[in-house]
Design a protein around this motif. Structure first.
Motif, PDB file in Angstrom:
ATOM      1  N   GLU A   1       3.168  -2.693  22.761  1.00  0.00           N
ATOM      2  CA  GLU A   1       2.446  -1.790  21.864  1.00  0.00           C
ATOM      3  C   GLU A   1       2.966  -1.894  20.434  1.00  0.00           C
ATOM      4  O   GLU A   1       4.146  -2.119  20.215  1.00  0.00           O
ATOM      5  CB  GLU A   1       2.645  -0.343  22.314  1.00  0.00           C
ATOM      6  N   LYS A   2       2.060  -1.661  19.494  1.00  0.00           N
ATOM      7  CA  LYS A   2       2.458  -1.626  18.085  1.00  0.00           C
ATOM      8  C   LYS A   2       2.657  -0.172  17.691  1.00  0.00           C
ATOM      9  O   LYS A   2       1.754   0.647  17.873  1.00  0.00           O
ATOM     10  CB  LYS A   2       1.352  -2.235  17.229  1.00  0.00           C
ATOM     11  N   VAL A   3       3.858   0.155  17.211  1.00  0.00           N
ATOM     12  CA  VAL A   3       4.090   1.540  16.795  1.00  0.00           C
ATOM     13  C   VAL A   3       4.518   1.582  15.332  1.00  0.00           C
ATOM     14  O   VAL A   3       5.181   0.655  14.846  1.00  0.00           O
ATOM     15  CB  VAL A   3       5.182   2.230  17.663  1.00  0.00           C
ATOM     16  N   PRO A   4       4.113   2.628  14.607  1.00  0.00           N
ATOM     17  CA  PRO A   4       4.423   2.692  13.175  1.00  0.00           C
ATOM     18  C   PRO A   4       5.917   2.883  12.906  1.00  0.00           C
ATOM     19  O   PRO A   4       6.614   3.548  13.668  1.00  0.00           O
ATOM     20  CB  PRO A   4       3.635   3.911  12.698  1.00  0.00           C
ATOM     21  N   VAL A   5       6.397   2.292  11.813  1.00  0.00           N
ATOM     22  CA  VAL A   5       7.795   2.477  11.389  1.00  0.00           C
ATOM     23  C   VAL A   5       7.821   3.456  10.218  1.00  0.00           C
ATOM     24  O   VAL A   5       7.174   3.231   9.201  1.00  0.00           O
ATOM     25  CB  VAL A   5       8.427   1.139  10.956  1.00  0.00           C
TER      26      VAL A   5
ATOM     27  N   PHE B   1       5.702   7.021   5.936  1.00  0.00           N
ATOM     28  CA  PHE B   1       5.329   5.805   6.652  1.00  0.00           C
ATOM     29  C   PHE B   1       5.593   4.584   5.774  1.00  0.00           C
ATOM     30  O   PHE B   1       5.303   4.579   4.586  1.00  0.00           O
ATOM     31  CB  PHE B   1       3.846   5.905   7.025  1.00  0.00           C
ATOM     32  N   THR B   2       6.185   3.538   6.391  1.00  0.00           N
ATOM     33  CA  THR B   2       6.490   2.343   5.599  1.00  0.00           C
ATOM     34  C   THR B   2       5.296   1.410   5.461  1.00  0.00           C
ATOM     35  O   THR B   2       5.253   0.565   4.579  1.00  0.00           O
ATOM     36  CB  THR B   2       7.603   1.506   6.270  1.00  0.00           C
TER      37      THR B   2
ATOM     38  N   LYS C   1       0.813  -1.213   0.000  1.00  0.00           N
ATOM     39  CA  LYS C   1       0.000   0.000   0.000  1.00  0.00           C
ATOM     40  C   LYS C   1       0.855   1.276   0.000  1.00  0.00           C
ATOM     41  O   LYS C   1       0.479   2.297  -0.583  1.00  0.00           O
ATOM     42  CB  LYS C   1      -0.897  -0.027   1.246  1.00  0.00           C
ATOM     43  N   GLN C   2       2.019   1.222   0.666  1.00  0.00           N
ATOM     44  CA  GLN C   2       2.849   2.410   0.835  1.00  0.00           C
ATOM     45  C   GLN C   2       3.910   2.572  -0.251  1.00  0.00           C
ATOM     46  O   GLN C   2       4.626   3.575  -0.290  1.00  0.00           O
ATOM     47  CB  GLN C   2       3.563   2.362   2.203  1.00  0.00           C
TER      48      GLN C   2
END
Length: 865
Positions: A312-316, A300-301, A271-272
């Motif tokens: 926690e899930k955090v964006p890379v 954003f990847t 998608k990215q």
RNA sequence: GCGGACGUGCCGGAGUGGUCAAACGGAAUGGGUUUAGGCCCCAUUGGCUUAGUGCCUGCGCAGGUUCGAACCCUGUCGUCCGCACCA
């Protein structure tokens, strides 16, 4: 007028003919190794700045030699290198021809500077007898895993047409081309594993007697930092990241990966993809320089990382501000780092904070980056940052999710260069056997190559095409050459045994001479040559070739010589001073003296025509004096005192490179000598003190006063502290004051005196000081009582007060009446001729008598008639 | 941004806690010598003081420590150098 040039040539020839500066190992003598960084020989020859550098070393070498050390003081040429290649191409001349002419010219110029090198030990790095050993060491390193080949992002200078080491990139630009930005290319290159010694290189810095500045620069260059490695899980894979502040981990709200990260692709979701590609294109289009000023940007990847502490899930994200080659190329981002906060605000990424200051409150807009107290951090809340870091590291280690680690900024040394004028890398590429070391060294640098068509060595087919030494099938040679810093990393070892064809150096000889006791050179090599050389010694030590840990015990950084206009000497500014020209007019000894007398040799100085003329007056006066000197046999205690003091102080000054102070003391001693009756020993000692600074002149005058042999190899004078008498100095001071007073009085009276009457009274201060010397009391009343002198009721309490505050300050010598009379009598004639009048010295019996003569007691009263 | 160095007379520069800062050189001014001088010699070059190894001021600026600071500490201004998005 004295023909200094003739004197210089005479002694230079004598030195050369008699080989007095030639040395060999001598177990009975203490060795001393003095070395200046060897020059890169350019066609333009040497200028006065070089002369300054060599003079600093020569003075030291001569000094140590006279102190009866076995002094190794050699010279050589760093002859390989790009400038020769470029200049040669420009002049349509082979680099070899160019370099040989340059070296010849350099040698001739250096010889005319009167430097006391052992020329028989000359080393030229472009000769196969030398670079053979470069290849030998390269292969030794290869065998021992210190050399490897790897594809990686490397610095490329488009002007040099070659890759560069990390150390050769300054501010994103090539060290040789300040205007040329370095490009990043992904290439397979040769590296030397300098990082194997990161820790030792760092630790041993403290052993070195080097300028603090240089030591600090090396420390920062190696750049050790303690921290924590944490595994973040991304898409089921482990991604270790490095941080120094694991205590902030509960505030991590995103991750940022470098745009140059080799595994970047695996993070980008379908998608990215489009957005990411656009972003990557954009950063590639801006130059390195613009990047510096650029705002933090990212994209954003599509992937998420799992924080091991919180789950926690955090964006890379991808960010342009993350370095690919430091740490792991990815960082955790939180609310306690200015860059992270800046980035988060721009892209509306949420932020958290978990650290607060211990004693104050943060204001709402502040980004708190210091250590403090943790909150909102689960079981770690309430701990201080330092405590939390330790506990968190343990927590990670127990769960195998991370560990305590070290990071260095220091990197492996990229040594291959795609240029011609250097040492061929002795490796053969065989399709079957892979990388095969060449057995027959040296691999000679072929003369026939074509320039301007990529890597020059690749254009010589005879050179390139060989048989594999292992399987004898067709193979190809490596066409890259070595960075010339490889040459300069061990040249000081070769000086110990420069003619050895069987080894780089005999271990026994190296063991005798090394380490270099005193190294001299510019500060620009702090993070290049000086690090490589240190690495080399450690590596060779571990290969059993050396027993030392460090190559250079003491280092001295000389200052730069600027032109008379204050600018760097350069052809385009037309402010270059050439030693030959100066020699013709003033002689090189005068120039040497001038150069080291302007300021401390570690400071930048400016050339000054007026300055050298001042020194020229001195050297001429010296010659005049010695031409007419009458040597006395009488003892002269006063001069002996001055002479011994000078020996003591000048010896110390040279030892600590205070050459400027030493030359001043030489002048002062000469002033004294020239006014007194002098014996031969004092004259000889003076010349010896002078000889390191003005060696030719010293030899000439040494001969003139009837000595045979060379002063250059005579013994450095020793002083006798018993002969140094401080009273003589006070006498001189006293006479200076008398002269100054007489001048003042003459000025006031306004007429030429016929008779000068001097009334010498008992000094009340003398009386007071004498009494004080005996006193031990700290009681003010008592002190006043005991030192009181009638008529000075006002002054006495003041003296008493300061005496009580600090009795040690009362070391001053005040001469008594008797001594004053004596000194005046002795100097009567001099005063008479000086003021062209009669002098009467009258002993004043009482203060009253002096007062009656309109003068004040406590000092010599002067009356003019 | 981080780290380091430096700031003293007209100029270059000594001195980095204590014998009341400016050694030494340059330059300028005055004088001497000289046919002449660009050579050499002497004197003067912060202020005050009708000479007195004197007084005051003074080592970028402002504070502080000390019996005492150009020197040590803090802050500040200026110059220079090194590293620099180092997580």
């Amino acid at each position: 007028m004295t023909n200094f040039q003739k004197i210089e040539q005479k002694w230079q020839k004598k030195w050369e003919d008699s080989e007095i500066f030639k040395v060999k190992e001598d177990s009975k003598k203490k060795k001393y190794y003095v070395l200046e960084m060897f020059p890169y020989p350019s066609a333009s020859g040497l200028h006065m700045g070089h002369a300054l550098n060599y003079t600093i070393g020569d003075i030291f070498a001569r000094f140590k030699r006279m102190q009866n050390y076995n002094v190794l003081y050699p010279m050589g040429y760093d002859a390989f290198g790009l400038p020769a290649e470029n200049a040669a191409i420009k002049a349509k001349q082979h680099p070899k021809v160019y370099t040989e002419a340059s070296m010849k010219n350099f040698e001739k110029q250096q010889k005319s500077l009167g430097l006391s090198y052992d020329w028989s030990r000359i080393v030229k790095t472009c000769e196969s007898e030398y670079y053979k050993w470069n290849q030998y060491f390269f292969l030794k390193f290869f065998e021992n895993g210190l050399v490897y080949r790897k594809k990686s992002p490397v610095n490329w200078c488009p002007k040099c047409d070659t890759v560069l080491a990390n150390e050769q990139v300054h501010n994103g630009r090539c060290w040789r081309h300040e205007d040329t930005e370095v490009e990043i290319k992904h290439l397979e290159q040769w590296f030397i594993k300098t990082t194997k010694y990161s820790e030792e290189l760092l630790k041993d810095i403290e052993k070195l007697e080097w300028p603090e500045r240089i030591k600090l620069m090396q420390q920062n260059w190696i750049g050790k930092s303690y921290g924590t490695e944490i595994n973040f899980e991304i898409n089921g894979e482990n991604w270790p990241i490095f941080t120094t502040r694991v205590d902030t981990i509960f505030s991590v709200t995103f991750m940022v990966v470098s745009a140059q990260h080799p595994k970047l692709n695996s993070l980008i979701t379908e998608k990215q993809k489009k957005e990411v590609n656009n972003f990557l294109k954009k950063i590639k289009s801006v130059s390195e320089k613009e990047l510096e000023a650029l705002e933090k940007e990212g994209v954003f990847t599509g992937s998420y990382a799992i924080n091991p502490f919180t789950g926690e899930k955090v964006p890379v994200w991808i960010g342009n501000f993350v370095l690919a080659d430091y740490g792991s190329g990815m960082v955790m981002a939180d609310g306690h780092d200015v860059r992270d906060v800046e980035f988060a605000k721009k892209y509306n990424i949420p932020l958290k904070t978990v650290i607060k200051p211990i004693e104050r409150k943060t204001n709402p807009n502040e980004v708190f980056t210091e250590k403090g107290i943790l909150y909102n951090s689960g079981e770690f809340s309430g701990l201080s940052s330092d405590e939390a870091i330790i506990k968190m590291q343990n927590w990670l280690e127990n769960r195998k999710l991370g560990k305590k680690t070290l990071q260095y900024k220091f990197k492996d040394w990229l040594v291959s260069r795609q240029r011609y004028w250097g040492t061929p890398i002795p490796i053969i590429y065989c399709n079957k056997c892979g990388l095969v070391p060449e057995k027959n060294l040296p691999v000679l640098l072929p003369e026939k190559v074509e320039f301007g068509k990529g890597n020059p060595l690749a254009t010589n087919k005879n050179f390139v095409n060989v048989k594999c030494p292992k399987c004898n099938s067709d193979a190809k040679r490596e066409t890259d050459t070595m960075d010339t810093f490889f040459d300069s990393s061990w040249y000081y070892l070769r000086y110990c045994d420069n003619k050895n064809l069987k080894e780089a150096f005999e271990k026994k000889k190296a063991d005798y001479w090394l380490p270099v006791d005193q190294y001299i050179g510019g500060a620009e090599h702090a993070c290049m040559h000086l690090i490589y050389a240190r690495f080399f010694v450690k590596a060779l030590r571990d290969l059993g070739l050396l027993k030392i840990d460090e190559p250079f015990t003491r280092l001295f950084n000389q200052g730069m010589l600027h032109g008379a206009d204050g600018n760097k000497m350069s052809k385009s500014l037309g402010n270059v001073i050439v030693p030959e020209e100066v020699s013709k007019v003033y002689g090189i000894d005068t120039a040497r003296l001038f150069l080291v007398s302007v300021a401390s040799p570690d400071k930048d100085i400016e050339w000054s025509e007026n300055g050298i003329q001042g020194m020229f007056r001195f050297t001429n006066r010296l010659v005049d004096y010695f031409e007419n000197v009458k040597i006395s046999k009488a003892k002269n205690e006063k001069l002996e005192s001055a002479s011994n003091k000078a020996i003591k102080e000048i010896t110390e000054d040279i030892e600590s490179f205070k050459y400027n102070i030493a030359t001043i003391k030489l002048r002062q001693l000469f002033e004294k000598i020239s006014k007194e009756e002098v014996n031969k020993e004092t004259l000889e000692n003076f010349l010896k003190l002078l000889s390191p600074f003005a060696p030719h002149l010293a030899e000439e005058l040494w001969e003139k006063i009837g000595n045979k042999g060379f002063i250059s190899v005579s013994e450095w004078p020793k002083y006798d502290s018993k002969k140094i008498k401080i009273e003589f100095e006070y006498e001189d001071e006293f006479m200076e004051n008398i002269k100054s007073d007489i001048n003042t009085v003459i000025k006031l009276v306004g007429k030429q005196p016929k008779i000068i009457k001097m009334f010498v009274s008992e000094s009340w201060k003398y009386e007071v000081y004498r009494k004080l010397a005996k006193l031990e009391s700290r009681n003010i009343k008592e002190v006043i009582e005991k030192i009181m002198v009638k008529g000075y009721e006002k002054e006495i309490p003041k003296i008493a007060q300061s005496f009580i505050k600090n009795p040690n300050a009362f070391m001053k010598i005040v001469l008594d009446q008797k001594t004053e009379m004596k000194i005046l009598e002795e100097n009567k004639k001099e005063l008479e001729s000086m003021f062209n009048s009669k002098i009467e010295i009258i002993k004043a019996e009482s203060s009253k008598e002096v007062k009656a003569k309109q003068a004040v007691p406590g000092k010599v009263a002067i009356l003019i008639e």
